[in-house]
Design an enzyme around this catalytic site. Structure first.
Site, PDB file in Angstrom:
ATOM      1  N   THR A  33       0.828  -1.217   0.000  1.00 19.27           N
ATOM      2  CA  THR A  33       0.000   0.000   0.000  1.00 19.27           C
ATOM      3  C   THR A  33       0.861   1.264   0.000  1.00 19.27           C
ATOM      4  O   THR A  33       0.679   2.166  -0.828  1.00 19.27           O
ATOM      5  CB  THR A  33      -0.913   0.003   1.247  1.00 19.27           C
ATOM      6  OG1 THR A  33      -1.618  -1.233   1.283  1.00 19.27           O
ATOM      7  CG2 THR A  33      -1.887   1.159   1.225  1.00 19.27           C
ATOM      8  N   GLU A 203      -8.784  -4.305  11.365  1.00 19.12           N
ATOM      9  CA  GLU A 203      -8.457  -5.643  10.894  1.00 19.12           C
ATOM     10  C   GLU A 203      -9.399  -6.667  11.520  1.00 19.12           C
ATOM     11  O   GLU A 203     -10.084  -6.360  12.506  1.00 19.12           O
ATOM     12  CB  GLU A 203      -7.017  -5.969  11.282  1.00 19.12           C
ATOM     13  CG  GLU A 203      -6.025  -5.123  10.510  1.00 19.12           C
ATOM     14  CD  GLU A 203      -4.601  -5.355  10.972  1.00 19.12           C
ATOM     15  OE1 GLU A 203      -4.329  -6.407  11.561  1.00 19.12           O
ATOM     16  OE2 GLU A 203      -3.778  -4.463  10.721  1.00 19.12           O
ATOM     17  N   ASP A 214      -0.892  -0.833  19.619  1.00 16.46           N
ATOM     18  CA  ASP A 214      -0.433   0.000  18.501  1.00 16.46           C
ATOM     19  C   ASP A 214      -0.077   1.408  18.994  1.00 16.46           C
ATOM     20  O   ASP A 214       1.003   1.935  18.697  1.00 16.46           O
ATOM     21  CB  ASP A 214      -1.554   0.069  17.450  1.00 16.46           C
ATOM     22  CG  ASP A 214      -1.238   1.036  16.329  1.00 16.46           C
ATOM     23  OD1 ASP A 214      -0.502   0.652  15.415  1.00 16.46           O
ATOM     24  OD2 ASP A 214      -1.725   2.192  16.378  1.00 16.46           O
ATOM     25  N   LYS A 218       3.633   3.672  19.203  1.00 13.27           N
ATOM     26  CA  LYS A 218       3.814   5.014  18.629  1.00 13.27           C
ATOM     27  C   LYS A 218       4.216   6.016  19.711  1.00 13.27           C
ATOM     28  O   LYS A 218       5.037   6.908  19.479  1.00 13.27           O
ATOM     29  CB  LYS A 218       2.521   5.452  17.942  1.00 13.27           C
ATOM     30  CG  LYS A 218       2.200   4.612  16.703  1.00 13.27           C
ATOM     31  CD  LYS A 218       0.804   4.878  16.197  1.00 13.27           C
ATOM     32  CE  LYS A 218       0.500   4.070  14.943  1.00 13.27           C
ATOM     33  NZ  LYS A 218      -0.924   4.109  14.576  1.00 13.27           N
TER      34      LYS A 218
HETATM   35  N1  NAP Z   1      -0.774   1.463   5.342  1.00 11.69           N
HETATM   36  C1  NAP Z   1      -0.720   2.525   6.118  1.00 11.69           C
HETATM   37  O1  NAP Z   1      -1.657   3.340   6.147  1.00 11.69           O
HETATM   38  C2  NAP Z   1       0.485   2.778   6.971  1.00 11.69           C
HETATM   39  C3  NAP Z   1       0.535   3.947   7.766  1.00 11.69           C
HETATM   40  C4  NAP Z   1       1.679   4.211   8.527  1.00 11.69           C
HETATM   41  C5  NAP Z   1       2.718   3.301   8.519  1.00 11.69           C
HETATM   42  N2  NAP Z   1       2.610   2.154   7.775  1.00 11.69           N
HETATM   43  C6  NAP Z   1       3.727   1.224   7.806  1.00 11.69           C
HETATM   44  O2  NAP Z   1       4.285   1.116   6.504  1.00 11.69           O
HETATM   45  C7  NAP Z   1       4.820  -0.200   6.315  1.00 11.69           C
HETATM   46  C8  NAP Z   1       4.195  -0.812   5.066  1.00 11.69           C
HETATM   47  O3  NAP Z   1       2.799  -0.877   5.253  1.00 11.69           O
HETATM   48  P1  NAP Z   1       1.810  -1.265   4.058  1.00 11.69           P
HETATM   49  O4  NAP Z   1       0.458  -0.897   4.532  1.00 11.69           O
HETATM   50  O5  NAP Z   1       2.316  -0.736   2.797  1.00 11.69           O
HETATM   51  O6  NAP Z   1       1.958  -2.864   4.085  1.00 11.69           O
HETATM   52  P2  NAP Z   1       1.562  -3.884   2.919  1.00 11.69           P
HETATM   53  O7  NAP Z   1       0.506  -3.315   2.053  1.00 11.69           O
HETATM   54  O8  NAP Z   1       1.322  -5.201   3.575  1.00 11.69           O
HETATM   55  O9  NAP Z   1       2.897  -3.977   2.032  1.00 11.69           O
HETATM   56  C9  NAP Z   1       4.029  -4.705   2.419  1.00 11.69           C
HETATM   57  C10 NAP Z   1       4.712  -5.167   1.152  1.00 11.69           C
HETATM   58  O10 NAP Z   1       5.945  -5.777   1.505  1.00 11.69           O
HETATM   59  C11 NAP Z   1       6.020  -7.057   0.859  1.00 11.69           C
HETATM   60  N3  NAP Z   1       6.781  -7.956   1.724  1.00 11.69           N
HETATM   61  C12 NAP Z   1       6.441  -8.429   2.929  1.00 11.69           C
HETATM   62  N4  NAP Z   1       7.410  -9.200   3.425  1.00 11.69           N
HETATM   63  C13 NAP Z   1       8.403  -9.216   2.486  1.00 11.69           C
HETATM   64  C14 NAP Z   1       9.662  -9.829   2.417  1.00 11.69           C
HETATM   65  N5  NAP Z   1      10.109 -10.612   3.410  1.00 11.69           N
HETATM   66  N6  NAP Z   1      10.421  -9.627   1.323  1.00 11.69           N
HETATM   67  C15 NAP Z   1       9.963  -8.870   0.312  1.00 11.69           C
HETATM   68  N7  NAP Z   1       8.780  -8.243   0.325  1.00 11.69           N
HETATM   69  C16 NAP Z   1       7.995  -8.416   1.404  1.00 11.69           C
HETATM   70  C17 NAP Z   1       4.568  -7.500   0.726  1.00 11.69           C
HETATM   71  O11 NAP Z   1       4.446  -8.461  -0.296  1.00 11.69           O
HETATM   72  P3  NAP Z   1       3.126  -9.354  -0.470  1.00 11.69           P
HETATM   73  O12 NAP Z   1       2.306  -8.623  -1.489  1.00 11.69           O
HETATM   74  O13 NAP Z   1       3.610 -10.659  -0.929  1.00 11.69           O
HETATM   75  O14 NAP Z   1       2.455  -9.438   0.876  1.00 11.69           O
HETATM   76  C18 NAP Z   1       3.882  -6.203   0.379  1.00 11.69           C
HETATM   77  O15 NAP Z   1       3.939  -5.925  -0.997  1.00 11.69           O
HETATM   78  C19 NAP Z   1       4.522  -0.964   7.600  1.00 11.69           C
HETATM   79  O16 NAP Z   1       5.629  -0.886   8.455  1.00 11.69           O
HETATM   80  C20 NAP Z   1       3.360  -0.200   8.196  1.00 11.69           C
HETATM   81  O17 NAP Z   1       3.246  -0.327   9.592  1.00 11.69           O
HETATM   82  C21 NAP Z   1       1.529   1.887   7.004  1.00 11.69           C
END
Ligand code: NAP
Length: 439
Positions: A33, A203, A214, A218
């Site tokens: 995302t 979730e 969570d 933070k």
């Molecule tokens: N989303 C938000 O609103 C938000 C807000 C603040 C902070 N964050 C932080 O930002 C970070 C990313 O969040 P997100 O929402 O983008 O998560 P996400 O949508 O789950 O994306 C994670 C990505 O990393 C890939 N991945 C996971 N493990 C891996 C590995 N071992 N090697 C290679 N690729 C791997 C996943 O692949 P797959 O497609 O195979 O699963 C997915 O494409 C997290 O630390 C989260 O806490 C997110």
């Protein structure tokens, strides 16, 4: 297809005295995302400081996008990225394993890191800052708290001239969505949770959000950045919002308040008072006005007083803005040769306490019978606790009657034994809900 930057910007004199230009080479690990939104910003905008060179994700083939320029390398081999000549690694896979190894490995090889990973920074932030410092590179984590709200950069730059003693925030959008839905529609907690899950704001297992895990992670990061204290998230008490009932909003309104999950930390000499949980806050206060899944952080400084930061605490695009802003900050420092930031060296390790002194809201659900109030008043008096008010709305069944006692300010540690004594009373049909009142 979006425009691609070709205009380089960082000017460095070559040994022949000629001008050579280059942008920082950036690798993105995690194309989910946030990662995808970061790549979009980097590919769509002229940015003379940054050049996206690698996108790394497991099983990467399914992730490829036509709008990414053809010279960007798509790979699922993390090691090859870490061995490459990139200047900055963006870690956006989340979780501790393998994110921690990736970040350590990048820093050890002299690459700067930008991450949005709150779990990683809450647990290992001081050590990673120290590692970056010893390697002459940087680690930035502005998106790890409050998503797109630039509170961490504000602590790092805009407020570093003050001496902060307090930070309080609404840091969990899921809890705020649920509580503001109960407030506005007077629906039960379970219905508000189901609605949040259906809309993608919670979730399937929302325990980390609802029970405060969570928000306390933070809070630990905010305490590190703003109060320069090392805080293990588990050492901060977290109270759940699950026990909050629609009727609590009726009683809170009678007191001019509403209910929000508040994460707060107050540094007093060697002690950090810290806690996360539902609190009564005045309806017309900044906290009382935060609706839906927004985040708010209020800092308190010795010289500058209170400052408030409000905005989208999550979502791909707002979070990506925070990540790209961190990238630009790192790139500017690298091009200016200012990689070493001395943060980790003045982090202290305070005693952590949840013994705040506040007025209190106690809500009871009882099977009605004579003498209930007298019995409760007797217990409170025996513990030297003063009643401020007693509220009882008419119209409830005698078999399940909610009423409220508010207390004058006292320490949590004084109140606790009285609550334990009350928990054994035969007329109580639910545990007493005890909430701090923040004025
Ligand atoms: N989303 C938000 O609103 C938000 C807000 C603040 C902070 N964050 C932080 O930002 C970070 C990313 O969040 P997100 O929402 O983008 O998560 P996400 O949508 O789950 O994306 C994670 C990505 O990393 C890939 N991945 C996971 N493990 C891996 C590995 N071992 N090697 C290679 N690729 C791997 C996943 O692949 P797959 O497609 O195979 O699963 C997915 O494409 C997290 O630390 C989260 O806490 C997110």
């Amino acid at each position: 297809m979006p425009k691609r930057i070709s205009k380089p910007a960082v000017n460095t004199a070559t040994h022949q005295g000629q001008e050579q230009t280059s942008a920082c080479r950036v690798a993105l690990i995690g194309f989910g995302t946030v990662g995808r939104a970061v790549a979009k910003i980097l590919c769509e905008n002229d940015n003379s400081l940054l050049r996206l060179t690698h996108i790394c994700n497991r099983n990467v083939e399914r992730k490829k996008q036509p709008w990414v320029p053809s010279d960007v390398v798509w790979t699922d081999d993390v090691e090859s990225v870490l061995k490459s000549d990139v200047d900055i690694v963006i870690e956006l896979i989340g979780g501790l394993n393998p994110a921690e190894q990736i970040v350590r490995c990048a820093l050890e090889s002299g690459k700067s890191v930008v991450t949005a990973n709150k779990q990683l920074i809450a647990r290992h932030g001081p050590d990673l800052l120290q590692l970056a410092r010893s390697q002459g590179c940087q680690i930035e984590f502005g998106a790890s708290v409050a998503g797109g709200v630039p509170v961490l950069p504000a602590l790092r730059v805009g407020l570093c001239g003050d001496r902060l003693h307090g930070i309080a925030g609404i840091l969990n959008g899921t809890c705020n969505y649920i509580l503001s839905r109960i407030e506005n529609a007077r629906i039960p907690f379970s219905e508000a949770l189901e609605e949040a899950q259906a809309r993608g704001y919670a979730e399937a297992d929302a325990s980390e959000d609802l029970d405060g895990g969570d928000a306390r992670a933070k809070l630990a990061i905010l305490a590190l950045a703003g109060l320069h204290t090392r805080v293990a998230p588990e050492s901060v008490r977290a109270r759940t919002i699950r026990a909050v009932d629609a009727v609590d909003f009726d009683y809170a309104a009678q007191l001019g308040c509403t209910i929000r999950q508040i994460a707060r930390a107050h540094l007093k000499e060697e002690t950090l008072f810290a806690e996360v949980g539902p609190c009564l806050v005045p309806t017309d206060s900044p906290f009382g006005r935060v609706q839906r899944n927004l985040n708010l952080v209020v800092t308190s400084g010795q010289y500058g007083g209170d400052m408030a930061f409000l905005g989208a605490g999550a979502g791909g695009d707002p979070t990506a803005v925070a990540v790209v802003s961190d990238l630009m900050f790192v790139a500017q420092n690298l091009s200016a040769g200012a990689g070493k930031r001395d943060v980790a060296s003045y982090v202290s390790t305070p005693v952590i306490s949840s013994d705040f002194e506040t007025p209190w809201y106690l809500r009871f659900f009882v099977r009605d019978q004579p003498g209930i109030v007298a019995r409760l008043a007797q217990i409170l008096a025996a513990h030297h606790l003063n009643i401020d008010s007693l509220l009882q709305k008419p119209g409830f069944a005698k078999a399940s009657l909610p009423f409220v006692i508010t207390l004058e300010p006292c320490r949590d540690s004084l109140l606790h034994p009285a609550l334990e004594e009350m928990s054994g009373l035969e007329f109580a049909i639910r545990p007493c809900l005890c909430l701090p009142i923040l004025r």
